[in-house]
Design an enzyme around this catalytic site. Sequence first.
Site, short mmCIF file in Angstrom:
data_model
loop_
_atom_site.label_atom_id
_atom_site.label_comp_id
_atom_site.label_asym_id
_atom_site.label_seq_id
_atom_site.Cartn_x
_atom_site.Cartn_y
_atom_site.Cartn_z
N THR A 105 0.82 -1.21 0.00
CA THR A 105 0.00 0.00 0.00
C THR A 105 0.86 1.26 0.00
O THR A 105 0.54 2.24 -0.69
CB THR A 105 -0.95 0.01 1.21
OG1 THR A 105 -1.84 -1.11 1.10
CG2 THR A 105 -1.75 1.29 1.28
N SER A 144 -7.05 -0.72 -6.57
CA SER A 144 -6.64 -1.08 -5.22
C SER A 144 -5.16 -1.41 -5.28
O SER A 144 -4.65 -1.80 -6.34
CB SER A 144 -7.43 -2.29 -4.72
OG SER A 144 -6.80 -2.90 -3.60
N THR A 145 -4.49 -1.29 -4.16
CA THR A 145 -3.11 -1.76 -4.12
C THR A 145 -3.04 -3.23 -4.55
O THR A 145 -2.08 -3.66 -5.19
CB THR A 145 -2.53 -1.62 -2.70
OG1 THR A 145 -2.45 -0.24 -2.36
CG2 THR A 145 -1.15 -2.25 -2.59
N SER A 323 46.95 -11.19 -1.90
CA SER A 323 47.26 -11.43 -0.50
C SER A 323 47.99 -10.24 0.10
O SER A 323 48.80 -9.59 -0.57
CB SER A 323 48.11 -12.69 -0.35
OG SER A 323 48.52 -12.86 0.98
#
Length: 471
Positions: A105, A144-145, A323
């Site tokens: 949402t 709507s979401t 290294s």
Amino acid sequence: MNTNVSVRSEKDLLGYRDIPNQFYFGVQTLRAIENFNLTHSKISNHPNFIIALAMVKQACAQANHKLGKLSEEKYQAIEFACQQLINGHYHDQFPIDMLQGGAGTSTNMNANEVIANVALEHMGFAKGEYKHLHPNNDVNMSQSTNDVYPTAIRVGLLLSLKGLQTAFATLIQAFSNKAVEFKDVLKMGRTQLQDAVPMTLGQEFAAFATTLKKDLDKINAISPDMLGYVNLGGTAIGTGINTEAAYAPYAISALAAITKENIQAAPDFVEATSDMGDFVLFSGLLKRTATKLSKIANDLRLLSSGPRTGLNEINLEPRQPGSSIMPGKVNPVIPEAVNLASFQVIANDLAVTLAADAGQLQLNAMEPLIAFKLFESIDLLAKAMLMFTDKCINTVTANPEHCKNLVENSIGIVTALNPYLGYENTTRIAKTANVENRNVLDLIRAEKLLSEEQLSEILAIENMIQPKASA
């Protein structure tokens, strides 16, 4: 808040908040910013998701306008704002964490508020003057979401796939090029890390290309079906409440035109709103690719190991000192990084699976995790493949003489002699060579089991790396 900053006041269900006028998002976005601070990944980090949200909003506005529910002025303003987002503008106005409660949402409202305020300025009004164009009433009309968010995820993944497909093809071509370059480099194949039978380095690299192409072909073949069916128009739970019957077909048709993708209506909006199976399947494909990519990286690390005490059949271009204590050491850092990216994609698949499993009844509130992990996996794979291609595969070189010596001194070469000497004889020779540390071919010659002409024929490259022509 700095008192010198110009602000506007916005209201939501919980009350009023001051929003600095520099921002195009509104009060609901502000609350989400304050509530969710879980990762370093914001919506703004995923531009294809923002573009997808804008495309969905534009399609919905078109449908509402066509049905006479949205005025020409508002429609034009919303379309302008959506195009701005599609063109890459205002993406910094999406600062919400990808991990958020509320089933997306906050993301939907972030898009609604930014689009509304960009549209308002285009209409000649100030940000926040929602009486002229409202984030919910107008931008989110008939939505709507629960249908916008999963549809935007699907569209965003389809958009993101293009970058992954390009990276895939680039890496496959790099392996294919090396397969040609190394086609005459004879080497020992290995099973269970033990000498097996001869092959060429070209065959080994060709297999890398083939295995990745199989995944690319599968992704290309089934992604449109996996991601192209949407529940847009289903609104809250798939029943289409607050929409007209013609709305969903109009909106989905508009979305297909805007995205230039084969977007279609899911056959059952209620099922499509609650089920995450397509995302699980898609994530599984990404995991499959990551697994293969990691295996290839492992193989290259083994083939380049040493250089004096390992296999040393290939050379990886030195990328950095290896290294802080061992002078001259160089590590296979690019394949190692590919391993790490692959592990993350594999882990993401588990997260997607758990999120899909956690859905309840008519909605899955865990969709934000699904979106986050799928976008991350696609991005990781694409970047890893491009890095692998540019910084490793393109510059791999072979050590053909060393490879040849390993073949000639290997016990495994005795397999090629098995059809001519029999299993018992070749087993005895292999054991003797191993125990006495002698060369298999020297033993054959010493016992006069085969002539030089026969050995030359049997051990010819073309006879050891492929089936012989039928008599």
